[in-house]
Scaffold this motif. Structure first.
Motif, PDB file in Angstrom:
ATOM      1  N   MET A 167       0.834  -1.178   0.086  1.00  0.00           N
ATOM      2  CA  MET A 167       0.108   0.138  -0.005  1.00  0.00           C
ATOM      3  C   MET A 167       1.032   1.454  -0.105  1.00  0.00           C
ATOM      4  SD  MET A 167      -2.929  -1.353   2.790  1.00  0.00           S
ATOM      5  CE  MET A 167      -3.578   0.192   3.132  1.00  0.00           C
ATOM      6  N   ALA A 168       1.891   1.127   0.775  1.00  0.00           N
ATOM      7  CA  ALA A 168       2.993   2.367   0.830  1.00  0.00           C
ATOM      8  C   ALA A 168       3.331   2.506  -0.668  1.00  0.00           C
ATOM      9  CB  ALA A 168       4.217   2.183   1.743  1.00  0.00           C
ATOM     10  N   ARG A 169       3.836   1.406  -1.310  1.00  0.00           N
ATOM     11  CA  ARG A 169       4.287   1.589  -2.496  1.00  0.00           C
ATOM     12  C   ARG A 169       3.453   2.029  -3.350  1.00  0.00           C
ATOM     13  NH1 ARG A 169       8.663   1.565  -0.432  1.00  0.00           N
ATOM     14  NH2 ARG A 169      10.262   0.097  -0.280  1.00  0.00           N
ATOM     15  N   LEU A 170       2.005   1.727  -3.533  1.00  0.00           N
ATOM     16  CA  LEU A 170       1.156   2.354  -4.361  1.00  0.00           C
ATOM     17  C   LEU A 170       0.929   3.933  -3.904  1.00  0.00           C
ATOM     18  CD1 LEU A 170      -2.018  -0.226  -3.933  1.00  0.00           C
ATOM     19  CD2 LEU A 170      -0.576   0.483  -6.176  1.00  0.00           C
ATOM     20  N   ARG A 171       0.989   4.134  -3.006  1.00  0.00           N
ATOM     21  CA  ARG A 171       0.937   5.814  -2.480  1.00  0.00           C
ATOM     22  C   ARG A 171       2.054   6.323  -3.197  1.00  0.00           C
ATOM     23  NH1 ARG A 171      -0.908   4.050   2.648  1.00  0.00           N
ATOM     24  NH2 ARG A 171       1.372   4.111   3.364  1.00  0.00           N
ATOM     25  N   ASP A 172       3.077   5.779  -3.310  1.00  0.00           N
ATOM     26  CA  ASP A 172       4.287   6.267  -3.922  1.00  0.00           C
ATOM     27  C   ASP A 172       4.445   6.322  -5.386  1.00  0.00           C
ATOM     28  OD1 ASP A 172       5.190   6.960  -1.484  1.00  0.00           O
ATOM     29  OD2 ASP A 172       6.368   5.324  -1.099  1.00  0.00           O
ATOM     30  N   GLY A 173       3.610   5.550  -5.841  1.00  0.00           N
ATOM     31  CA  GLY A 173       3.418   5.504  -7.405  1.00  0.00           C
ATOM     32  C   GLY A 173       4.173   4.298  -8.085  1.00  0.00           C
ATOM     33  N   ASP A 174       4.849   3.576  -7.270  1.00  0.00           N
ATOM     34  CA  ASP A 174       5.607   2.477  -7.790  1.00  0.00           C
ATOM     35  C   ASP A 174       4.709   1.262  -7.681  1.00  0.00           C
ATOM     36  OD1 ASP A 174       7.520   0.667  -8.215  1.00  0.00           O
ATOM     37  OD2 ASP A 174       8.941   1.372  -6.450  1.00  0.00           O
ATOM     38  N   GLU A 175       4.225   1.184  -8.836  1.00  0.00           N
ATOM     39  CA  GLU A 175       3.079  -0.010  -8.859  1.00  0.00           C
ATOM     40  C   GLU A 175       3.960  -1.269  -9.042  1.00  0.00           C
ATOM     41  OE1 GLU A 175       0.641   0.499 -12.087  1.00  0.00           O
ATOM     42  OE2 GLU A 175      -0.756   2.437 -11.348  1.00  0.00           O
ATOM     43  N   ARG A 176       5.229  -1.339  -9.611  1.00  0.00           N
ATOM     44  CA  ARG A 176       5.805  -2.614  -9.896  1.00  0.00           C
ATOM     45  C   ARG A 176       6.285  -3.224  -8.519  1.00  0.00           C
ATOM     46  NH1 ARG A 176      11.194  -3.702 -13.493  1.00  0.00           N
ATOM     47  NH2 ARG A 176      11.622  -5.847 -13.116  1.00  0.00           N
ATOM     48  N   GLU A 177       6.772  -2.410  -7.410  1.00  0.00           N
ATOM     49  CA  GLU A 177       6.942  -2.737  -6.274  1.00  0.00           C
ATOM     50  C   GLU A 177       5.904  -3.123  -5.504  1.00  0.00           C
ATOM     51  OE1 GLU A 177      10.175  -3.612  -4.138  1.00  0.00           O
ATOM     52  OE2 GLU A 177      10.373  -4.269  -6.302  1.00  0.00           O
ATOM     53  N   ALA A 178       4.851  -2.262  -5.721  1.00  0.00           N
ATOM     54  CA  ALA A 178       3.576  -2.535  -5.054  1.00  0.00           C
ATOM     55  C   ALA A 178       2.874  -4.135  -5.332  1.00  0.00           C
ATOM     56  CB  ALA A 178       2.493  -1.469  -5.389  1.00  0.00           C
ATOM     57  N   GLU A 179       3.033  -4.216  -6.448  1.00  0.00           N
ATOM     58  CA  GLU A 179       2.466  -5.415  -7.072  1.00  0.00           C
ATOM     59  C   GLU A 179       3.155  -6.784  -6.451  1.00  0.00           C
ATOM     60  OE1 GLU A 179       1.805  -8.162 -11.119  1.00  0.00           O
ATOM     61  OE2 GLU A 179       2.223  -6.080 -11.322  1.00  0.00           O
ATOM     62  N   ARG A 180       4.501  -6.732  -6.465  1.00  0.00           N
ATOM     63  CA  ARG A 180       5.205  -7.760  -5.766  1.00  0.00           C
ATOM     64  C   ARG A 180       4.971  -8.069  -4.240  1.00  0.00           C
ATOM     65  NH1 ARG A 180      10.342  -8.362  -3.142  1.00  0.00           N
ATOM     66  NH2 ARG A 180      10.832  -6.106  -3.012  1.00  0.00           N
ATOM     67  N   PHE A 181       4.915  -6.836  -3.541  1.00  0.00           N
ATOM     68  CA  PHE A 181       4.560  -7.075  -2.230  1.00  0.00           C
ATOM     69  C   PHE A 181       2.956  -7.456  -2.061  1.00  0.00           C
ATOM     70  CE2 PHE A 181       8.480  -4.493  -1.512  1.00  0.00           C
ATOM     71  CZ  PHE A 181       8.994  -5.478  -0.388  1.00  0.00           C
ATOM     72  N   LEU A 182       2.107  -7.215  -2.615  1.00  0.00           N
ATOM     73  CA  LEU A 182       0.655  -7.415  -2.712  1.00  0.00           C
ATOM     74  C   LEU A 182       0.639  -8.754  -3.111  1.00  0.00           C
ATOM     75  CD1 LEU A 182      -1.186  -4.421  -4.227  1.00  0.00           C
ATOM     76  CD2 LEU A 182      -0.950  -5.041  -1.756  1.00  0.00           C
ATOM     77  N   ARG A 183       1.293  -9.318  -4.047  1.00  0.00           N
ATOM     78  CA  ARG A 183       1.361 -10.665  -4.405  1.00  0.00           C
ATOM     79  C   ARG A 183       1.590 -11.578  -3.190  1.00  0.00           C
ATOM     80  NH1 ARG A 183       0.249 -12.270  -9.541  1.00  0.00           N
ATOM     81  NH2 ARG A 183       0.426 -10.804 -11.246  1.00  0.00           N
ATOM     82  N   CYS A 184       2.702 -11.176  -2.531  1.00  0.00           N
ATOM     83  CA  CYS A 184       3.308 -11.792  -1.355  1.00  0.00           C
ATOM     84  C   CYS A 184       2.176 -11.927  -0.139  1.00  0.00           C
ATOM     85  CB  CYS A 184       4.645 -11.195  -0.835  1.00  0.00           C
ATOM     86  SG  CYS A 184       5.795 -11.499  -1.891  1.00  0.00           S
ATOM     87  N   ALA A 185       1.521 -10.963   0.040  1.00  0.00           N
ATOM     88  CA  ALA A 185       0.678 -10.806   0.953  1.00  0.00           C
ATOM     89  C   ALA A 185      -0.703 -11.630   0.506  1.00  0.00           C
ATOM     90  CB  ALA A 185       0.143  -9.317   1.371  1.00  0.00           C
ATOM     91  N   ALA A 186      -1.187 -11.248  -0.675  1.00  0.00           N
ATOM     92  CA  ALA A 186      -2.242 -12.199  -1.066  1.00  0.00           C
ATOM     93  C   ALA A 186      -2.061 -13.735  -1.076  1.00  0.00           C
ATOM     94  CB  ALA A 186      -2.553 -11.525  -2.564  1.00  0.00           C
ATOM     95  N   GLY A 187      -0.785 -14.016  -1.725  1.00  0.00           N
ATOM     96  CA  GLY A 187      -0.402 -15.647  -1.382  1.00  0.00           C
ATOM     97  C   GLY A 187      -0.410 -16.090  -0.133  1.00  0.00           C
ATOM     98  N   GLY A 188      -0.115 -15.315   0.665  1.00  0.00           N
ATOM     99  CA  GLY A 188      -0.112 -15.508   2.178  1.00  0.00           C
ATOM    100  C   GLY A 188      -1.491 -15.612   2.769  1.00  0.00           C
ATOM    101  N   GLY A 189      -2.524 -15.068   1.983  1.00  0.00           N
ATOM    102  CA  GLY A 189      -4.041 -15.138   2.760  1.00  0.00           C
ATOM    103  C   GLY A 189      -4.621 -13.931   3.086  1.00  0.00           C
ATOM    104  N   SER A 190      -3.887 -12.739   2.649  1.00  0.00           N
ATOM    105  CA  SER A 190      -4.701 -11.665   3.056  1.00  0.00           C
ATOM    106  C   SER A 190      -5.615 -11.116   1.907  1.00  0.00           C
ATOM    107  CB  SER A 190      -3.637 -10.569   3.140  1.00  0.00           C
ATOM    108  OG  SER A 190      -4.186  -9.216   3.253  1.00  0.00           O
ATOM    109  N   ALA A 191      -6.927 -11.170   2.504  1.00  0.00           N
ATOM    110  CA  ALA A 191      -7.973 -10.980   1.540  1.00  0.00           C
ATOM    111  C   ALA A 191      -7.694  -9.461   0.929  1.00  0.00           C
ATOM    112  CB  ALA A 191      -9.285 -11.167   2.311  1.00  0.00           C
TER     113      ALA A 191
END
Length: 608
Positions: free
Chosen positions: A424-448
């Motif tokens: 979410m912090a990366r999204l706010r900074d406009g870094d969509e590539r890094e945001a996607e990487r961390f969101l994928r990790c969190a989503a894969g870990g079970g975060s809705a």
């Protein structure tokens, strides 16, 4: 003739071969009779002047503990040049406390070629601190194939730091069946693998196989710690039945850690009663982990006093988990002061989870200043939860950079919610590539929430889908829709609404209604509004009104406007005016403008 012995024990030759474990036990009375007959025969031979008989009779009496009777025969045989008698005379003198005189006879026997005497002499010099002399005689013994000499030499070299030499002779002793050598060799290989010296995976696999083989060899010869380690290897590999057998073997021989491990295996298999039996046995032998397990078992049953007693026993055994578990028990009972006391005790001992729990307790009590150092201590010790909690603490102070640093640290260790925060912090900074990487990790870990935000990110990138025509084949689901569905299936209301919208866009009315209804029943006003629209289009306006009313009551302006229109169409002007007023207050602006025009029209109609 070579009746071998070391400084404390006799080792029989063929004349005194000990029965192996595979041989049938001889009747005790028959053994006594046979030994008596053998002694009579030997005494007759001694009287006839047979040197070999003197040596063997002396060894027999020495083994029996008749030192006075043995000494005369051994001295006579030694004087006649029997090296085995010289070795055993050294054993006798050593047991009587005449170590220097014993060493003299061992030297005579060793020079004459007795490997057992060379081993005993090497041990003697090592006890005296003369390592060069000890190494010389132990080498003489080991090179003649004496298993105890090889083991003692390996032990000496290991103590000196000569790892290569120690391993060579430890292998030699292990190859000849020395169980302690096999165990220590396995431990050496195990530690080396743990330190990453095995290299790549191709080299690590053979090393692991060899380690297991040596543990197995030592365990098969009755080494209880080897049986414990072998059980651990098998358990990690999923071979639980065989692991349980080795744990049982080790536990029966008195290894408390094996009894504890066996208890956990039984618990995981659903047999808590048998697990408690083995935990009790281990705890009574001083195993803190077993005492903690018993405490947890009684705590689950609501037997808090018994649980507390076992947690205290774990502390007495030196296990800091006992204090931590006591803290948890007190916290569950609302005994905050006692909980803090036990958390502090464990935290001061370096228990990282206790440090984190203590910090949370202090933070809930309003002591943020006192909580932060404990969060930091736990995080530095490797507590992922503490790192995440530090992120929350800094975020609450608007210290975004410090918060992000701790979130990143927790995320790198696999903390799902921390990965979401970084994304979410990366999204706010406009870094969509890094945001996607961390969101994928969190989503894969079970975060809705992460799955929903990842889906929204992917959704914003994809081109508009072509309009669905009646009779067309429904399009395949995109990746973003799959993530929406994953979040929706975990109860994420906004994701449920979005999945419903995508289904409606595909023309799947039934699927859309299902997701809208699930979201609405969970409290989503958008879900209730969209369900109302869907029902109205399908001709079920009365039910649509029910859902619009629920959405409007929850603050949905468009739902209030729809209700105003329905009421106006039905001629319920006062009710329509009330809903129009509600829509004006709720907005958004275009809804408020339409609702205001409708309200004015209804007011004019009512005043006409």
């Amino acid at each position: 003739m070579d009746v071998m012995g070391d400084m404390a024990n006799l080792f029989g030759t063929g004349r005194f071969a000990q029965p192996s474990g595979q041989e049938e036990a001889t009747d005790e009375a028959q053994e006594v009779a046979d030994e008596a007959a053998e002694e009579v025969r030997l005494r007759l031979a001694v009287e006839a002047g047979e040197v070999e008989a003197m040596s063997v009779l002396g060894a027999m009496l020495l083994r029996r503990g008749d030192f006075d009777g043995a000494e005369s025969h051994l001295r006579a045989a030694t004087a006649a040049g029997d090296r085995a008698a010289a070795n055993n005379l050294g054993v006798l003198l050593h047991q009587r406390g005449y170590a220097d005189e014993a060493a003299g006879w061992w030297r005579i026997a060793a020079v004459a070629g007795s490997a057992a005497a060379a081993h005993a002499l090497g041990r003697h010099f090592r006890e005296r601190g003369d390592e060069p002399a000890a190494e010389y005689w132990l080498c003489q013994s080991a090179e003649q194939g004496h298993v105890l000499g090889a083991y003692a030499l390996a032990d000496l070299l290991e103590h000196r730091g000569d790892d290569a030499g120690a391993e060579r002779w430890m292998r030699a002793a292990a190859d000849r069946g020395h169980r302690e050598a096999a165990y220590r060799l396995a431990r050496t290989l195990d530690r080396r693998a743990g330190q990453g010296r095995a290299g790549d995976d191709g080299a690590a696999a053979p090393a692991a196989v060899e380690t297991e083989q040596w543990y197995r060899q030592a365990a098969a010869r009755g080494h209880r710690r080897a049986a414990l380690h072998l059980g651990t290897i098998l358990e990690k590999r999923g071979e639980l039945k065989e692991a349980g057998r080795w744990y049982l073997t080790s536990a029966k021989d008195g290894e408390a850690r094996a009894a504890c491990a066996l208890g956990f295996l039984l618990r995981d298999a659903g047999d808590s009663e048998s697990a408690a039996v083995w935990w009790l046995r281990a705890a009574q032998d001083g195993d803190g982990n077993a005492a903690n397990a018993l405490g947890a078992l009684h705590a689950e049953r609501g037997e808090t006093q018994t649980a507390e007693r076992w947690y205290r026993a774990a502390m007495d055994a030196g296990d800091d988990n006992g204090a931590y578990n006591l803290g948890l028990l007190c916290a569950e009972q609302g005994r905050t002061t006692q909980a803090e006391q036990w958390y502090r005790r464990a935290a001061y001992a370096g228990h990282r989870e206790a440090s984190n729990a203590l910090a949370i307790l202090l933070l809930r009590g309003g002591d943020e200043t006192g909580a932060e150092p404990w969060f930091s201590k736990a995080a530095e010790a490797g507590s992922v939860d503490a790192a995440f909690n530090l992120g929350i603490l800094h975020a609450g102070r608007s210290e975004d950079r410090a918060a992000l640093r701790w979130y990143e640290r927790a995320a790198a260790a696999g903390h799902t919610e921390a990965a979401l925060q970084v994304g979410m912090a990366r999204l706010r900074d406009g870094d969509e590539r890094e945001a996607e990487r961390f969101l994928r990790c969190a989503a894969g870990g079970g975060s809705a929430e992460a799955a929903y935000r990842l889906a929204a990110l992917l959704d914003a990138r994809r081109p508009p889908a072509p309009a669905h025509e009646l009779g067309e084949t429904a399009q395949e689901k995109s990746e973003c829709e799959e993530w929406y569905e994953r979040a929706a299936s975990q109860g994420h209301r906004r994701a449920q609404v979005r999945v419903g919208m995508l289904a409606a866009a595909r023309g799947d009315v039934v699927e859309a209604a299902r997701w809208y209804r699930e979201a609405a029943e969970a409290g989503s006003r958008n879900g209730a509004f969209n369900l109302g629209l869907l029902l109205a289009r399908e001709g079920s306006e009365p039910e649509a009104v029910v859902w619009w009313r629920r959405a409007a009551d929850a603050g949905h302006g468009r739902a209030a406007l729809r209700l105003a229109l329905v009421c106006a169409r039905r001629g319920e002007l006062a009710e329509g005016q009330r809903w129009a007023d509600r829509a004006v207050s709720l907005g958004p602006r275009e809804v408020a403008e339409r609702a205001a025009r409708l309200r004015d029209a209804l007011r004019q109609e009512l005043s006409a």
